[in-house]
Motif scaffolding. Structure first.
Motif, mmCIF file in Angstrom:
data_model
loop_
_atom_site.group_PDB
_atom_site.id
_atom_site.type_symbol
_atom_site.label_atom_id
_atom_site.label_comp_id
_atom_site.label_asym_id
_atom_site.label_seq_id
_atom_site.Cartn_x
_atom_site.Cartn_y
_atom_site.Cartn_z
ATOM 1 N N ASN A 240 0.834 -1.202 0.000
ATOM 2 C CA ASN A 240 0.000 0.000 0.000
ATOM 3 C C ASN A 240 0.872 1.256 0.000
ATOM 4 O OD1 ASN A 240 -2.356 1.444 -0.021
ATOM 5 N ND2 ASN A 240 -2.998 0.870 2.024
ATOM 6 N N ARG A 241 1.889 1.273 0.840
ATOM 7 C CA ARG A 241 2.826 2.410 0.895
ATOM 8 C C ARG A 241 3.524 2.588 -0.452
ATOM 9 N NH1 ARG A 241 4.912 4.290 5.811
ATOM 10 N NH2 ARG A 241 6.980 4.451 4.880
ATOM 11 N N LYS A 242 3.968 1.473 -1.012
ATOM 12 C CA LYS A 242 4.694 1.516 -2.280
ATOM 13 C C LYS A 242 3.793 2.029 -3.410
ATOM 14 C CE LYS A 242 7.648 -1.317 -5.213
ATOM 15 N NZ LYS A 242 8.233 -2.641 -5.423
ATOM 16 N N MET A 243 2.559 1.530 -3.462
ATOM 17 C CA MET A 243 1.629 1.996 -4.499
ATOM 18 C C MET A 243 1.328 3.480 -4.346
ATOM 19 S SD MET A 243 -1.179 -0.831 -5.653
ATOM 20 C CE MET A 243 -1.560 -1.653 -4.119
ATOM 21 N N MET A 244 1.223 3.951 -3.085
ATOM 22 C CA MET A 244 0.924 5.375 -2.874
ATOM 23 C C MET A 244 2.109 6.219 -3.304
ATOM 24 S SD MET A 244 -1.722 7.085 -1.930
ATOM 25 C CE MET A 244 -1.475 8.344 -3.158
ATOM 26 N N ALA A 245 3.311 5.810 -2.963
ATOM 27 C CA ALA A 245 4.508 6.547 -3.382
ATOM 28 C C ALA A 245 4.596 6.587 -4.906
ATOM 29 C CB ALA A 245 5.764 5.904 -2.788
ATOM 30 N N GLN A 246 4.314 5.475 -5.560
ATOM 31 C CA GLN A 246 4.335 5.440 -7.022
ATOM 32 C C GLN A 246 3.279 6.366 -7.615
ATOM 33 O OE1 GLN A 246 3.932 1.179 -7.586
ATOM 34 N NE2 GLN A 246 6.137 0.924 -7.882
ATOM 35 N N ALA A 247 2.097 6.399 -7.008
ATOM 36 C CA ALA A 247 1.023 7.268 -7.501
ATOM 37 C C ALA A 247 1.403 8.742 -7.350
ATOM 38 C CB ALA A 247 -0.277 6.970 -6.754
ATOM 39 N N ILE A 248 2.008 9.093 -6.217
ATOM 40 C CA ILE A 248 2.457 10.477 -6.011
ATOM 41 C C ILE A 248 3.500 10.837 -7.061
ATOM 42 C CG2 ILE A 248 3.738 12.001 -4.444
ATOM 43 C CD1 ILE A 248 2.304 10.465 -2.111
ATOM 44 N N LYS A 249 4.423 9.937 -7.300
ATOM 45 C CA LYS A 249 5.469 10.187 -8.300
ATOM 46 C C LYS A 249 4.883 10.322 -9.706
ATOM 47 C CE LYS A 249 9.016 7.659 -5.746
ATOM 48 N NZ LYS A 249 9.841 6.432 -5.737
ATOM 49 N N LYS A 250 3.858 9.559 -9.997
ATOM 50 C CA LYS A 250 3.254 9.576 -11.332
ATOM 51 C C LYS A 250 2.325 10.779 -11.534
ATOM 52 C CE LYS A 250 0.344 6.848 -14.437
ATOM 53 N NZ LYS A 250 -0.394 5.580 -14.592
ATOM 54 N N GLU B 158 3.765 17.440 -12.141
ATOM 55 C CA GLU B 158 3.156 18.776 -12.038
ATOM 56 C C GLU B 158 4.057 19.722 -11.241
ATOM 57 O OE1 GLU B 158 0.470 19.845 -13.726
ATOM 58 O OE2 GLU B 158 0.513 17.840 -14.616
ATOM 59 N N LEU B 159 4.645 19.217 -10.170
ATOM 60 C CA LEU B 159 5.565 20.036 -9.382
ATOM 61 C C LEU B 159 6.771 20.449 -10.232
ATOM 62 C CD1 LEU B 159 5.571 18.141 -5.962
ATOM 63 C CD2 LEU B 159 4.357 20.255 -6.536
ATOM 64 N N ARG B 160 7.279 19.528 -11.018
ATOM 65 C CA ARG B 160 8.425 19.832 -11.887
ATOM 66 C C ARG B 160 8.071 20.935 -12.889
ATOM 67 N NH1 ARG B 160 11.907 17.469 -9.246
ATOM 68 N NH2 ARG B 160 12.170 15.240 -9.148
ATOM 69 N N LYS B 161 6.880 20.854 -13.480
ATOM 70 C CA LYS B 161 6.422 21.890 -14.418
ATOM 71 C C LYS B 161 6.388 23.259 -13.747
ATOM 72 C CE LYS B 161 3.353 18.878 -17.045
ATOM 73 N NZ LYS B 161 1.925 18.605 -17.322
ATOM 74 N N GLN B 162 6.145 23.262 -12.444
ATOM 75 C CA GLN B 162 6.028 24.518 -11.694
ATOM 76 C C GLN B 162 7.355 24.959 -11.088
ATOM 77 O OE1 GLN B 162 2.816 23.874 -8.910
ATOM 78 N NE2 GLN B 162 1.455 23.202 -10.538
ATOM 79 N N GLU C 277 -3.824 0.307 -8.296
ATOM 80 C CA GLU C 277 -3.058 1.467 -8.741
ATOM 81 C C GLU C 277 -3.980 2.647 -9.010
ATOM 82 O OE1 GLU C 277 -0.221 1.423 -12.118
ATOM 83 O OE2 GLU C 277 0.332 -0.558 -11.349
ATOM 84 N N GLU C 278 -5.098 2.360 -9.661
ATOM 85 C CA GLU C 278 -6.059 3.411 -10.019
ATOM 86 C C GLU C 278 -6.585 4.134 -8.768
ATOM 87 O OE1 GLU C 278 -10.263 2.605 -11.408
ATOM 88 O OE2 GLU C 278 -9.334 3.306 -13.295
ATOM 89 N N GLU C 279 -6.904 3.388 -7.730
ATOM 90 C CA GLU C 279 -7.409 4.005 -6.497
ATOM 91 C C GLU C 279 -6.342 4.902 -5.859
ATOM 92 O OE1 GLU C 279 -10.571 0.800 -4.697
ATOM 93 O OE2 GLU C 279 -8.437 0.279 -4.610
ATOM 94 N N HIS C 280 -5.107 4.451 -5.860
ATOM 95 C CA HIS C 280 -4.018 5.257 -5.301
ATOM 96 C C HIS C 280 -3.801 6.519 -6.145
ATOM 97 C CE1 HIS C 280 -3.248 1.532 -3.087
ATOM 98 N NE2 HIS C 280 -2.598 2.285 -2.223
ATOM 99 N N GLU C 281 -3.892 6.396 -7.450
ATOM 100 C CA GLU C 281 -3.735 7.559 -8.322
ATOM 101 C C GLU C 281 -4.866 8.566 -8.117
ATOM 102 O OE1 GLU C 281 -3.207 6.022 -12.292
ATOM 103 O OE2 GLU C 281 -1.277 5.101 -11.752
ATOM 104 N N GLN C 282 -6.091 8.089 -7.915
ATOM 105 C CA GLN C 282 -7.218 8.986 -7.627
ATOM 106 C C GLN C 282 -6.981 9.747 -6.327
ATOM 107 O OE1 GLN C 282 -10.564 6.299 -7.741
ATOM 108 N NE2 GLN C 282 -10.852 6.554 -9.948
ATOM 109 N N LEU C 283 -6.431 9.073 -5.325
ATOM 110 C CA LEU C 283 -6.138 9.736 -4.054
ATOM 111 C C LEU C 283 -5.030 10.773 -4.242
ATOM 112 C CD1 LEU C 283 -6.769 10.020 -1.061
ATOM 113 C CD2 LEU C 283 -5.128 8.179 -0.615
ATOM 114 N N ALA C 284 -4.024 10.472 -5.050
ATOM 115 C CA ALA C 284 -2.965 11.442 -5.337
ATOM 116 C C ALA C 284 -3.549 12.673 -6.044
ATOM 117 C CB ALA C 284 -1.874 10.801 -6.196
ATOM 118 N N GLU C 285 -4.463 12.452 -6.980
ATOM 119 C CA GLU C 285 -5.113 13.576 -7.667
ATOM 120 C C GLU C 285 -5.899 14.435 -6.681
ATOM 121 O OE1 GLU C 285 -7.404 11.763 -10.799
ATOM 122 O OE2 GLU C 285 -5.611 11.338 -11.989
#
Length: 158
Positions: free
Chosen positions: A8-18, A23-27, A117-125
């Motif tokens: 779960n931790r790993k998937m969340m870290a991957q989602a944040i990175k993805k 977006e942070l880099r663009k800014q 993965e999709e659920e973790h990405e939605q939480l990152a969004e």
């Protein structure tokens, strides 16, 4: 209270990175997960993602430091390229979402029950919507709110 499953931790870290890091880099943010910084004309903005070890939550902390670096409580100057959120005192940090939750502890993003993965990405969004780093005064609003909060604590002690 158990330790968060590694998957779960790993998937969340991957989602944040993805989702969030590009977006942070663009800014203009530099650094690597979980610590980022962005130099401005008068200060440097810090940002950190923290996935808690003993609960299935993560949160985002921000802070502002002088361009010259950070003078810690021992009187040592930490260079601006070495300072992280962990270097700062609690009063000098702002947990994203603290201004919108009643208990002022900040917005925790709950990973419990997520399995894909999709659920973790939605939480990152969702988490990114609270960050607002594209708004020019985002960090000033965070800092001002944090200052008012701690001044109110000082008034209560008086």
């Amino acid at each position: 209270m158990g330790i968060v499953p590694v998957g779960n931790r790993k998937m969340m870290a991957q989602a944040i990175k993805k989702i969030i890091v590009p977006e942070l880099r663009k800014q203009g943010f530099k650094g690597s997960y979980p610590h980022f910084r962005r130099k401005q004309d008068t200060h440097q903005e810090l940002l950190m993602f923290y996935i808690t070890k003993y609960s299935e939550n993560f949160y985002i902390e921000t802070a502002v430091i002088p361009l010259t670096g950070y003078l810690n409580s021992e009187g040592d100057l930490i260079p601006p390229n070495k300072v992280t959120i962990f270097s700062l005192k609690g009063k000098e940090r702002f947990t994203v979402g603290s201004d919108v939750v009643a208990n002022h502890d900040g917005m925790y993003f709950v990973m419990k029950g997520l399995s894909s993965e999709e659920e973790h990405e939605q939480l990152a969004e969702e988490a990114f919507t609270y960050l607002k780093t594209s708004e020019p005064d985002w960090i000033a609003r965070c800092s001002e709110w944090n200052k008012k909060l701690y001044e109110s604590f000082d008034e209560d002690d008086a």
